[in-house]
Design a protein around this motif. Structure first.
Motif, PDB file in Angstrom:
ATOM      1  N   ALA A  96      55.888 108.830  43.401  1.00  0.00           N
ATOM      2  CA  ALA A  96      55.588 109.168  42.006  1.00  0.00           C
ATOM      3  C   ALA A  96      55.405 110.676  41.842  1.00  0.00           C
ATOM      4  O   ALA A  96      55.939 111.285  40.899  1.00  0.00           O
ATOM      5  CB  ALA A  96      54.338 108.417  41.549  1.00  0.00           C
ATOM      6  N   GLY A  97      54.656 111.292  42.756  1.00  0.00           N
ATOM      7  CA  GLY A  97      54.454 112.736  42.685  1.00  0.00           C
ATOM      8  C   GLY A  97      55.744 113.504  42.866  1.00  0.00           C
ATOM      9  O   GLY A  97      55.998 114.500  42.168  1.00  0.00           O
ATOM     10  N   ALA A  98      56.588 113.053  43.784  1.00  0.00           N
ATOM     11  CA  ALA A  98      57.852 113.748  44.038  1.00  0.00           C
ATOM     12  C   ALA A  98      58.760 113.697  42.824  1.00  0.00           C
ATOM     13  O   ALA A  98      59.424 114.692  42.478  1.00  0.00           O
ATOM     14  CB  ALA A  98      58.551 113.131  45.249  1.00  0.00           C
ATOM     15  N   SER A  99      58.837 112.542  42.158  1.00  0.00           N
ATOM     16  CA  SER A  99      59.685 112.448  40.973  1.00  0.00           C
ATOM     17  C   SER A  99      59.149 113.333  39.839  1.00  0.00           C
ATOM     18  O   SER A  99      59.913 113.938  39.089  1.00  0.00           O
ATOM     19  CB  SER A  99      59.809 110.999  40.510  1.00  0.00           C
ATOM     20  N   MET A 100      57.820 113.420  39.719  1.00  0.00           N
ATOM     21  CA  MET A 100      57.248 114.320  38.723  1.00  0.00           C
ATOM     22  C   MET A 100      57.557 115.778  39.060  1.00  0.00           C
ATOM     23  O   MET A 100      57.824 116.593  38.165  1.00  0.00           O
ATOM     24  CB  MET A 100      55.732 114.097  38.619  1.00  0.00           C
ATOM     25  N   PHE A 101      57.544 116.122  40.338  1.00  0.00           N
ATOM     26  CA  PHE A 101      57.880 117.490  40.736  1.00  0.00           C
ATOM     27  C   PHE A 101      59.304 117.845  40.308  1.00  0.00           C
ATOM     28  O   PHE A 101      59.553 118.942  39.796  1.00  0.00           O
ATOM     29  CB  PHE A 101      57.727 117.648  42.249  1.00  0.00           C
ATOM     30  N   ARG A 106      61.850 121.638  35.817  1.00  0.00           N
ATOM     31  CA  ARG A 106      62.731 121.976  34.694  1.00  0.00           C
ATOM     32  C   ARG A 106      62.075 123.002  33.791  1.00  0.00           C
ATOM     33  O   ARG A 106      62.766 123.792  33.136  1.00  0.00           O
ATOM     34  CB  ARG A 106      63.055 120.698  33.915  1.00  0.00           C
ATOM     35  N   TRP A 107      60.740 123.015  33.719  1.00  0.00           N
ATOM     36  CA  TRP A 107      60.038 123.912  32.795  1.00  0.00           C
ATOM     37  C   TRP A 107      59.042 124.843  33.482  1.00  0.00           C
ATOM     38  O   TRP A 107      58.739 125.910  32.951  1.00  0.00           O
ATOM     39  CB  TRP A 107      59.252 123.085  31.756  1.00  0.00           C
ATOM     40  N   PHE A 108      58.501 124.443  34.630  1.00  0.00           N
ATOM     41  CA  PHE A 108      57.376 125.169  35.198  1.00  0.00           C
ATOM     42  C   PHE A 108      57.750 125.866  36.501  1.00  0.00           C
ATOM     43  O   PHE A 108      58.755 125.531  37.140  1.00  0.00           O
ATOM     44  CB  PHE A 108      56.203 124.208  35.467  1.00  0.00           C
ATOM     45  N   SER A 109      56.917 126.821  36.878  1.00  0.00           N
ATOM     46  CA  SER A 109      57.075 127.467  38.179  1.00  0.00           C
ATOM     47  C   SER A 109      56.773 126.460  39.288  1.00  0.00           C
ATOM     48  O   SER A 109      56.247 125.369  39.029  1.00  0.00           O
ATOM     49  CB  SER A 109      56.114 128.646  38.296  1.00  0.00           C
ATOM     50  N   ARG A 110      57.098 126.834  40.504  1.00  0.00           N
ATOM     51  CA  ARG A 110      56.862 125.924  41.632  1.00  0.00           C
ATOM     52  C   ARG A 110      55.380 125.559  41.742  1.00  0.00           C
ATOM     53  O   ARG A 110      55.033 124.385  41.968  1.00  0.00           O
ATOM     54  CB  ARG A 110      57.342 126.582  42.936  1.00  0.00           C
ATOM     55  N   ARG A 111      54.522 126.539  41.562  1.00  0.00           N
ATOM     56  CA  ARG A 111      53.088 126.286  41.670  1.00  0.00           C
ATOM     57  C   ARG A 111      52.614 125.303  40.589  1.00  0.00           C
ATOM     58  O   ARG A 111      51.860 124.364  40.871  1.00  0.00           O
ATOM     59  CB  ARG A 111      52.338 127.605  41.551  1.00  0.00           C
ATOM     60  N   GLU A 112      53.086 125.527  39.357  1.00  0.00           N
ATOM     61  CA  GLU A 112      52.706 124.638  38.265  1.00  0.00           C
ATOM     62  C   GLU A 112      53.283 123.240  38.484  1.00  0.00           C
ATOM     63  O   GLU A 112      52.631 122.229  38.184  1.00  0.00           O
ATOM     64  CB  GLU A 112      53.225 125.214  36.938  1.00  0.00           C
ATOM     65  N   ALA A 113      54.506 123.184  38.982  1.00  0.00           N
ATOM     66  CA  ALA A 113      55.144 121.887  39.223  1.00  0.00           C
ATOM     67  C   ALA A 113      54.407 121.100  40.305  1.00  0.00           C
ATOM     68  O   ALA A 113      54.305 119.868  40.223  1.00  0.00           O
ATOM     69  CB  ALA A 113      56.608 122.086  39.612  1.00  0.00           C
TER      70      ALA A 113
END
Length: 519
Positions: A96-101, A106-113
């Motif tokens: 679930a976390g990986a799919s959200m990442f 698509r919109w956020f930086s790596r840290r935010e993602a």
């Protein structure tokens, strides 16, 4: 790594209290053991749960999607049985976390993602599933929702090739959890209609319709039998008192104290997510300015999910196709948790605000745990007892809605022999084989009579006596199979055969998969 660590923290209480024994835990764990047992006998895709109803059986695997029980049984072959469900939970939360990442990038930086991925993996509704519900298939379906939104946005941006991955995702939803699949299809319809109207694109509707058709065709090997054979089971029990939508709206009251206690927990979780979504949407000023379409789409989706969890929507639950079989309106938290995660990440940019939301979520869960209804726990001996019940063939309780028509599980004799004479005739009976999908025995009868089997009658069973097909009867009240036999020696073979709907569904799926590969 961050997602895996967060999922591990969710399971920390397991080390001290045992394995959560939520509402659906026995259903899932016994299903895994049943599948594992049938794999050992060469049955790759089980259909009949042989030891349900204490050995009388039920067609559970015709109707319950295969993804979760395949994964659970597979894990049971690799890891010790006592840790199979914790490993399953960890894998699902990570998925679930990986799919959200993937979506968040698509919109956020790596840290935010990464924050969005971790927060989605351990969102409050997931914690309720882990500790109170043990709804493993529904939790597995949560990993599909971020990908659904991602593919809808790609289709809205004009990527016509999105039809194939979107169709495969819809097929995966059917093969994972039927109520979640209904939610996913209604969510798809809402999002597609909005983007098609906003962009005046008839092609987008065609893409969505094609994806729905493709998904149904790929999953036809499961869907067609599940739809056709519902006429052979007590499917109406799925929406009996306590499980129907009217008894499960937020803050509803019934005569069942335990039911109402859990409803209060889920209701306050819903209130938390709804309020935070509202705050996050209001503070997502950048999104309103630069991604107004998306902001409106997510807000509208959240509003629809919220409406459907309250009694005011009862008419919609009655008239919309298949909605009532979702049973619990609060299941829309599965979708709402996705929007909750996105708006927290997009609107609450300061880390102290995000930390406050996380702490508030923990406080709500902790308060519910200690003040409303504590989770239930199984220890290693409880789990080994399940294995013993399978090994000794004592069996386990079945599922009301999967019970064959005319069957009364309360009237069965749990200690009955596999084959007995139903009448005054004398018989010498020898059981030669008694496996999940095949039963073979001989009976030397003193007179013509009927044999009563420790087996529920179901149209997919084919009975042959001395090489000739015969029509088995069903005992009034219990639904126990009755086989007519003649005086003298009788050689009886009973097989769970492939019905036309299973054959047709398999052919449709095969053709669809070949089409996808060729495409």
């Amino acid at each position: 790594m961050a997602i895996g660590a967060a999922a591990f923290l969710v399971e920390m209480p397991f080390f001290f209290l045992g394995t959560p024994s939520g509402h659906d835990v026995e259903f899932h764990l016994y299903s895994w053991l049943e599948v594992l047992s049938q794999w050992k006998h060469g049955i790759f895709y089980p259909r009949w749960a042989a030891l349900a109803h204490f050995g009388y059986g039920e067609p559970r695997f015709v109707f319950y999607p295969p993804a979760s029980w395949t994964l659970g049984a597979g894990l049971s072959t690799i890891v010790p049985w006592t840790v199979a469900s914790p490993v399953f939970i960890w894998i699902v939360l990570v998925l679930a976390g990986a799919s959200m990442f993937v979506l968040a990038r698509r919109w956020f930086s790596r840290r935010e993602a990464i924050f969005a991925a971790v927060f989605y993996a351990v969102n409050p509704y997931h914690l309720v599933i882990v500790y109170w519900r043990s709804a493993f298939a529904e939790m597995l379906a949560s990993s599909l929702l971020p990908l659904l939104l991602l593919l809808v946005l790609r289709a809205a941006d004009g990527e016509r090739r999105a039809i194939v991955p979107l169709g495969l995702l819809l097929a995966a939803s059917w093969l994972t959890n039927a109520p979640a699949a209904v939610m996913i299809h209604y969510s798809l319809a809402l999002l597609i209609l909005y983007f098609a109207w906003k962009r005046k694109s008839l092609g987008l509707l065609i893409v969505a319709a094609g994806a729905v058709a493709l998904g149904a065709c790929v999953a036809a090997f499961y869907l067609l039998p599940a739809i056709y054979e519902q006429r052979w089971i007590e499917i109406a029990n799925a929406v009996s008192a306590g499980s129907r939508p009217a008894d499960n709206f937020l803050f509803i009251h019934t005569t069942d104290a335990d039911h109402d206690a859990f409803n209060r927990i889920i209701s306050w979780i819903a209130v938390l997510e709804i309020c935070v979504i509202g705050a996050g949407a209001a503070k997502a000023k950048v999104w309103r300015a630069t991604r107004r379409e998306l902001w409106i789409a997510l807000s509208g989706w959240a509003a629809a999910c919220t409406l459907l969890m309250f009694p005011v929507s009862l008419l919609l639950w009655k008239i919309l196709p298949k909605m009532q079989f979702m049973q619990f309106p609060w299941r829309w938290l599965l979708c709402l948790s996705l929007i909750f995660t996105i708006f927290v990440t997009a609107g609450l940019r300061r880390w102290w605000l995000r930390s406050a939301v996380c702490m508030l979520s923990v406080i709500v869960i902790f308060t519910a745990w200690h003040r409303v209804q504590s989770p239930w726990w199984d220890n290693a001996s409880d789990l080994r007892e399940m294995q013993d019940n399978m090994y000794t063939q004592a069996g386990y309780e079945g599922t009301d809605e999967y019970t064959p028509l005319g069957v009364d599980p309360a009237a069965i004799d749990k200690d009955a022999r596999k084959v007995t004479v139903d009448g005054p005739a004398r018989a010498d009976i020898h059981v030669l084989q008694w496996e999940a999908e095949s039963k073979v025995f001989t009976a030397r009868m003193s007179a013509a009579s009927q044999l009563a089997l420790r087996l529920f009658s179901y149209p997919a069973w084919r009975v042959a006596v001395n090489g000739r097909d015969v029509q088995a009867a069903s005992r009034t009240g219990t639904g126990q199979m009755l086989v007519p036999v003649e005086a003298g020696m009788n050689h009886v073979e009973i097989r769970f055969v492939r019905t036309w709907d299973r054959t047709a569904g398999g052919c449709i799926s095969l053709i669809s998969v070949l089409f996808v590969l060729a495409y």
